[in-house]
Design a protein around this motif. Sequence first.
Motif, PDB file in Angstrom:
ATOM      1  N   HIS A  62       0.882  -1.163   0.000  1.00 48.21           N
ATOM      2  CA  HIS A  62       0.000   0.000   0.000  1.00 48.21           C
ATOM      3  C   HIS A  62       0.922   1.216   0.000  1.00 48.21           C
ATOM      4  O   HIS A  62       1.524   1.557   1.014  1.00 48.21           O
ATOM      5  CB  HIS A  62      -0.887  -0.012   1.244  1.00 48.21           C
ATOM      6  CG  HIS A  62      -1.919   1.082   1.257  1.00 48.21           C
ATOM      7  ND1 HIS A  62      -1.663   2.347   1.742  1.00 48.21           N
ATOM      8  CD2 HIS A  62      -3.218   1.096   0.846  1.00 48.21           C
ATOM      9  CE1 HIS A  62      -2.748   3.092   1.632  1.00 48.21           C
ATOM     10  NE2 HIS A  62      -3.709   2.355   1.092  1.00 48.21           N
ATOM     11  N   THR A  63       1.066   1.863  -1.158  1.00 49.01           N
ATOM     12  CA  THR A  63       2.073   2.913  -1.332  1.00 49.01           C
ATOM     13  C   THR A  63       1.487   4.321  -1.432  1.00 49.01           C
ATOM     14  O   THR A  63       2.226   5.265  -1.686  1.00 49.01           O
ATOM     15  CB  THR A  63       2.916   2.635  -2.595  1.00 49.01           C
ATOM     16  OG1 THR A  63       2.046   2.582  -3.734  1.00 49.01           O
ATOM     17  CG2 THR A  63       3.684   1.338  -2.462  1.00 49.01           C
ATOM     18  N   ALA A  64       0.186   4.455  -1.225  1.00 49.10           N
ATOM     19  CA  ALA A  64      -0.439   5.781  -1.274  1.00 49.10           C
ATOM     20  C   ALA A  64      -0.130   6.494   0.044  1.00 49.10           C
ATOM     21  O   ALA A  64      -0.857   6.357   1.028  1.00 49.10           O
ATOM     22  CB  ALA A  64      -1.934   5.655  -1.493  1.00 49.10           C
ATOM     23  N   ASN A  79       0.844  -3.834   4.378  1.00 48.16           N
ATOM     24  CA  ASN A  79       2.288  -3.611   4.546  1.00 48.16           C
ATOM     25  C   ASN A  79       2.914  -4.388   5.702  1.00 48.16           C
ATOM     26  O   ASN A  79       4.136  -4.556   5.732  1.00 48.16           O
ATOM     27  CB  ASN A  79       2.562  -2.115   4.740  1.00 48.16           C
ATOM     28  CG  ASN A  79       2.253  -1.312   3.492  1.00 48.16           C
ATOM     29  OD1 ASN A  79       2.203  -1.850   2.395  1.00 48.16           O
ATOM     30  ND2 ASN A  79       2.026  -0.023   3.660  1.00 48.16           N
ATOM     31  N   ARG A  80       2.092  -4.861   6.634  1.00 50.55           N
ATOM     32  CA  ARG A  80       2.636  -5.650   7.756  1.00 50.55           C
ATOM     33  C   ARG A  80       2.101  -7.078   7.755  1.00 50.55           C
ATOM     34  O   ARG A  80       2.880  -8.042   7.704  1.00 50.55           O
ATOM     35  CB  ARG A  80       2.283  -4.984   9.089  1.00 50.55           C
ATOM     36  CG  ARG A  80       2.745  -5.763  10.327  1.00 50.55           C
ATOM     37  CD  ARG A  80       2.063  -5.260  11.599  1.00 50.55           C
ATOM     38  NE  ARG A  80       0.606  -5.425  11.534  1.00 50.55           N
ATOM     39  CZ  ARG A  80      -0.247  -4.814  12.361  1.00 50.55           C
ATOM     40  NH1 ARG A  80       0.202  -3.986  13.288  1.00 50.55           N
ATOM     41  NH2 ARG A  80      -1.562  -5.024  12.231  1.00 50.55           N
ATOM     42  N   VAL A 125       2.059   7.043   8.767  1.00 48.62           N
ATOM     43  CA  VAL A 125       1.477   5.702   8.774  1.00 48.62           C
ATOM     44  C   VAL A 125       2.142   4.801   7.742  1.00 48.62           C
ATOM     45  O   VAL A 125       2.431   3.627   8.023  1.00 48.62           O
ATOM     46  CB  VAL A 125      -0.046   5.776   8.529  1.00 48.62           C
ATOM     47  CG1 VAL A 125      -0.641   4.379   8.346  1.00 48.62           C
ATOM     48  CG2 VAL A 125      -0.727   6.509   9.670  1.00 48.62           C
ATOM     49  N   TYR A 126       2.393   5.338   6.546  1.00 50.61           N
ATOM     50  CA  TYR A 126       3.024   4.511   5.507  1.00 50.61           C
ATOM     51  C   TYR A 126       4.368   3.966   5.988  1.00 50.61           C
ATOM     52  O   TYR A 126       4.611   2.753   5.948  1.00 50.61           O
ATOM     53  CB  TYR A 126       3.209   5.324   4.225  1.00 50.61           C
ATOM     54  CG  TYR A 126       4.069   4.637   3.196  1.00 50.61           C
ATOM     55  CD1 TYR A 126       3.653   3.453   2.589  1.00 50.61           C
ATOM     56  CD2 TYR A 126       5.309   5.153   2.834  1.00 50.61           C
ATOM     57  CE1 TYR A 126       4.443   2.803   1.647  1.00 50.61           C
ATOM     58  CE2 TYR A 126       6.107   4.515   1.896  1.00 50.61           C
ATOM     59  CZ  TYR A 126       5.677   3.350   1.302  1.00 50.61           C
ATOM     60  OH  TYR A 126       6.473   2.716   0.383  1.00 50.61           O
ATOM     61  N   GLY A 127       5.240   4.852   6.450  1.00 50.91           N
ATOM     62  CA  GLY A 127       6.553   4.417   6.918  1.00 50.91           C
ATOM     63  C   GLY A 127       6.469   3.479   8.108  1.00 50.91           C
ATOM     64  O   GLY A 127       7.201   2.488   8.192  1.00 50.91           O
ATOM     65  N   ALA A 128       5.552   3.781   9.034  1.00 47.71           N
ATOM     66  CA  ALA A 128       5.393   2.939  10.225  1.00 47.71           C
ATOM     67  C   ALA A 128       4.893   1.549   9.858  1.00 47.71           C
ATOM     68  O   ALA A 128       5.352   0.532  10.407  1.00 47.71           O
ATOM     69  CB  ALA A 128       4.438   3.601  11.213  1.00 47.71           C
ATOM     70  N   SER A 129       3.963   1.476   8.907  1.00 47.95           N
ATOM     71  CA  SER A 129       3.434   0.171   8.493  1.00 47.95           C
ATOM     72  C   SER A 129       4.475  -0.635   7.731  1.00 47.95           C
ATOM     73  O   SER A 129       4.555  -1.857   7.862  1.00 47.95           O
ATOM     74  CB  SER A 129       2.164   0.345   7.655  1.00 47.95           C
ATOM     75  OG  SER A 129       2.422   1.009   6.434  1.00 47.95           O
ATOM     76  N   LYS A 130       5.302   0.056   6.942  1.00 48.03           N
ATOM     77  CA  LYS A 130       6.373  -0.640   6.220  1.00 48.03           C
ATOM     78  C   LYS A 130       7.447  -1.143   7.187  1.00 48.03           C
ATOM     79  O   LYS A 130       7.991  -2.237   7.007  1.00 48.03           O
ATOM     80  CB  LYS A 130       6.981   0.282   5.163  1.00 48.03           C
ATOM     81  CG  LYS A 130       6.064   0.576   3.983  1.00 48.03           C
ATOM     82  CD  LYS A 130       5.734  -0.667   3.162  1.00 48.03           C
ATOM     83  CE  LYS A 130       6.928  -1.141   2.349  1.00 48.03           C
ATOM     84  NZ  LYS A 130       6.566  -2.321   1.504  1.00 48.03           N
ATOM     85  N   ASN A 158       1.896   4.419 -11.779  1.00 47.16           N
ATOM     86  CA  ASN A 158       1.995   5.859 -11.574  1.00 47.16           C
ATOM     87  C   ASN A 158       3.299   6.216 -10.871  1.00 47.16           C
ATOM     88  O   ASN A 158       3.716   5.514  -9.950  1.00 47.16           O
ATOM     89  CB  ASN A 158       0.813   6.345 -10.731  1.00 47.16           C
ATOM     90  CG  ASN A 158      -0.514   6.116 -11.418  1.00 47.16           C
ATOM     91  OD1 ASN A 158      -0.650   6.364 -12.613  1.00 47.16           O
ATOM     92  ND2 ASN A 158      -1.496   5.633 -10.668  1.00 47.16           N
ATOM     93  N   ASN A 159       3.919   7.309 -11.294  1.00 50.97           N
ATOM     94  CA  ASN A 159       5.171   7.733 -10.681  1.00 50.97           C
ATOM     95  C   ASN A 159       5.474   9.186 -11.036  1.00 50.97           C
ATOM     96  O   ASN A 159       4.739   9.820 -11.814  1.00 50.97           O
ATOM     97  CB  ASN A 159       6.329   6.822 -11.117  1.00 50.97           C
ATOM     98  CG  ASN A 159       6.441   6.702 -12.623  1.00 50.97           C
ATOM     99  OD1 ASN A 159       6.763   7.659 -13.315  1.00 50.97           O
ATOM    100  ND2 ASN A 159       6.153   5.507 -13.147  1.00 50.97           N
TER     101      ASN A 159
END
Length: 294
Positions: A62-64, A79-80, A125-130, A158-159
């Motif tokens: 999940h990269t959003a 991610n976890r 949240v993204y970094g913490a979940s990764k 998308n990038n």
Amino acid sequence: MRVLITGSHGQVGYCLTEQLKECNNITVLALDRDALDITDETVVKRVVNEFQPNIIINAAAHTAVDKAEEEVELSYAINRDGPMYLAQVAQSINAAILHISTDYVFEGNKQGEYAENDATNPQGVYGASKLAGEQAVAKACNKHIILRTAWVFGENGNNFVKTMLRLGATRNELSIVGDQFGGPTYAGDIAKSLILIAKRIFLSDSEFEYGIYHYTGLPHVSWFEFAETIFDVALQSGVISKKTSLTAITTDQYPTAAKRPNNSCLSMEKIGSTFSIEPSNWKLALNNIQAYVG
């Protein structure tokens, strides 16, 4: 060698699937989310046990980054929890798991490049979940490689490159953040590196350390400098007829829901010395810029 790829429609997953098609003596099962939802533990166990891979490459995520601030439960599920299920079943069949992670596990305020053993401190949240995914994978499977990367771009998905070209087609001026730095990384180079590591694991031709490795592109630049290069190459290649005017702004001038690291520069020393893997040549990858239009 039998390789299972998750997230096969993502930037890296797509490149992995295409590159592995060209490899001899490798059987590939490449699955997108519709075919394998990694958050479903029962399905993960069934698919892996039926296919019996030697290597699992988890390219699902999940990269959003901004949406993750609201989609907390979904972020941790993908991610976890998903990586944990994959790692657990990999351990049960003596397979290795290669898991893609991110620069967002760091706070982003260090002077100089981040090494693999530097302290983590995700800011959203993204970094913490990764980071939670990294820890879950490492705990569940002895034979694990966690590959942290950053600023990924490729022909599929998308990038930043596609966004710049799309915005540049309709705007004469763009403001781009100039105080965040990192290494743009071509998805095809990440895939190539993962395949090289997978082959090394399968052949067991020499000892190496399982664990965390960093892989990004060089040279390190700001988002502003990256954008400048994109438009320069697009102009030279005839993709655009006139270069969009760019203005460098600060992070504070471009507020986002999730905090971005100011420093996403990752050290390539460990992966270079262990696997003889070179940094991603992102400038060379941009020579194919026609593929990013449309």
